[in-house]
Design an enzyme around this catalytic site. Structure first.
Site, PDB file in Angstrom:
ATOM      1  CB  CYS A  97      -0.910   0.005   1.228  1.00  0.00           C
ATOM      2  SG  CYS A  97      -2.028   1.424   1.271  1.00  0.00           S
TER       3      CYS A  97
ATOM      4  CB  CYS B  27      -1.595   3.951   8.054  1.00  0.00           C
ATOM      5  SG  CYS B  27      -2.790   4.504   6.794  1.00  0.00           S
TER       6      CYS B  27
ATOM      7  CB  CYS C 241      -0.848   0.022   8.238  1.00  0.00           C
ATOM      8  SG  CYS C 241      -1.499  -1.252   7.125  1.00  0.00           S
TER       9      CYS C 241
ATOM     10  CB  CYS D 161     -15.255  -7.353   6.588  1.00  0.00           C
ATOM     11  SG  CYS D 161     -14.738  -5.669   6.189  1.00  0.00           S
TER      12      CYS D 161
ATOM     13  CB  CYS E 252     -18.381  -5.445   5.316  1.00  0.00           C
ATOM     14  SG  CYS E 252     -17.385  -4.005   5.790  1.00  0.00           S
TER      15      CYS E 252
ATOM     16  CB  CYS F  54     -18.348  -0.144   9.286  1.00  0.00           C
ATOM     17  SG  CYS F  54     -17.179  -0.824  10.485  1.00  0.00           S
TER      18      CYS F  54
ATOM     19  NE  ARG G 162     -16.951  -5.286  13.719  1.00  0.00           N
ATOM     20  CZ  ARG G 162     -16.447  -4.382  12.888  1.00  0.00           C
ATOM     21  NH1 ARG G 162     -15.229  -3.938  13.036  1.00  0.00           N
ATOM     22  NH2 ARG G 162     -17.188  -3.922  11.923  1.00  0.00           N
TER      23      ARG G 162
END
Length: 335
Positions: free
Chosen positions: A54, A58, A61, A98, A130, A190, A262
């Site tokens: 990616c 972040c 991550c 998801c 999702c 979400c 959650r």
């Protein structure tokens, strides 16, 4: 019945967050029982359909290309493999799948076409679907909606004030704009955050204010505890206290009473007793299965044993209707 409000102030949220812990949990449990079947927990399974590489930065991550975390880069999964994983998750008790892709944003290409086909295929298994694919424009959100997507995850991560410390490759406003596009397409939203990033309590409260002041509350708010990964800038962050998780869950439950809260990343570090406190405080959704994208997660079997001990039961899929009909449901859809 608890009033649903969209004008919470930071001062009001802070007063709730800082209440004596047992009083806070008691109030949150009361709100939960007024608005939900407190013994019902929605189970999702999360899979990485495209892993690593990616371009984002972040700080938490392991899939960011710029960090050396040992995560192998994999192209998008074949649809047949996704279907097999979804069926296994359904057999284990999950009502939602998801699918996550390590993208900065969705691009209109063959990979997105493949995701559309995956959404249709998982829908055919009678599971809620999702996706978390990064930023979306209006047309892309509508394509996903037309394919039957039930929910879209796009976390705020932290407060607007703290955001640039964690991510510099996109803005907070871009995050909020994607949520607008998802909502406009009548896909359930979400969006939550991560604690343990080195943020302040004020940052946590600010993030909750942003979420609770949206035109409509997210149908689901995940509360994640940072899982530090070697190679990322936050590798040496101390693990967040379970009592901080309980405070966040309870505060979220009180200010967004109809939303599903959650208990997400970080569960592997929690005992059954600690997770029970989180359920008491208003958590009513979890991820099950051995992996959360690339980090460990409790197995279906251990979660079912915990459910049996605590008297919890899995929520069934599509309890509040199919995609396209959720606009008539008052904020009770879960992820």
């Amino acid at each position: 019945m608890t009033e649903v409000r969209y004008n919470w102030t930071k001062e009001e949220i802070a007063e709730i967050y800082h209440r004596p812990l047992l009083d806070l949990v008691y109030e949150a449990a009361t709100v939960h029982r007024e608005n939900k079947d407190y013994s019902e927990v929605q189970i999702s399974s999360l899979i990485s359909i495209k892993t690593g590489g990616c371009p984002e930065d972040c700080a938490y991550c392991p899939q960011a290309a710029r960090y050396n975390t040992g995560v192998d880069v994999h192209a998008i999964m074949p649809k047949e493999e996704v279907i097999a994983v979804a069926q296994k998750a359904k057999d284990g008790g999950a009502s939602r799948l998801c699918m996550g892709a390590a993208w900065r944003e969705v691009r209109d290409n063959r990979d997105f076409d493949k995701v559309i086909e995956m959404v249709k295929a998982v829908n055919a298994l009678d599971m809620e679907v999702c996706c978390t694919l990064g930023m979306l424009n209006e047309d892309q959100a509508q394509r996903l909606a037309d394919a039957g997507l039930y929910a879209y995850n796009h976390n705020l991560d932290t407060s607007e004030e703290d955001y640039k410390r964690i991510i510099t490759t996109r803005t907070y406003d871009e995050r909020l704009k994607t949520l607008e596009h998802v909502r406009k397409a009548k896909i359930t939203v979400c969006s939550g955050g991560i604690i343990g990033l080195g943020e302040t309590v004020e940052d946590r409260i600010s993030m909750l204010k942003t979420l609770s002041n949206l035109p409509k509350h997210p149908e689901s708010v995940p509360i994640n505890a940072l899982v530090p990964v070697q190679g990322t800038p936050l590798a040496d962050q101390p693990r967040v206290s379970v009592w901080d998780m309980v405070r966040m869950i309870a505060t979220t439950r009180i200010i967004m009473p109809k939303t599903v809260v959650r208990l997400s990343a970080g569960r592997t570090e929690m005992s059954v007793v600690e997770q029970a406190f989180c359920f008491m405080a208003g958590a009513n959704s979890i991820f099950a299965g051995e992996k959360l994208l690339t980090t460990p997660n409790p197995s279906f079997d251990s979660d079912m044993a915990m459910f049996a001990l605590l008297g919890l039961k899995p929520r069934k899929a599509f309890k509040n209707g199919r995609p396209g009909k959720v606009e008539n449901v008052e904020e009770t859809v879960s992820l």
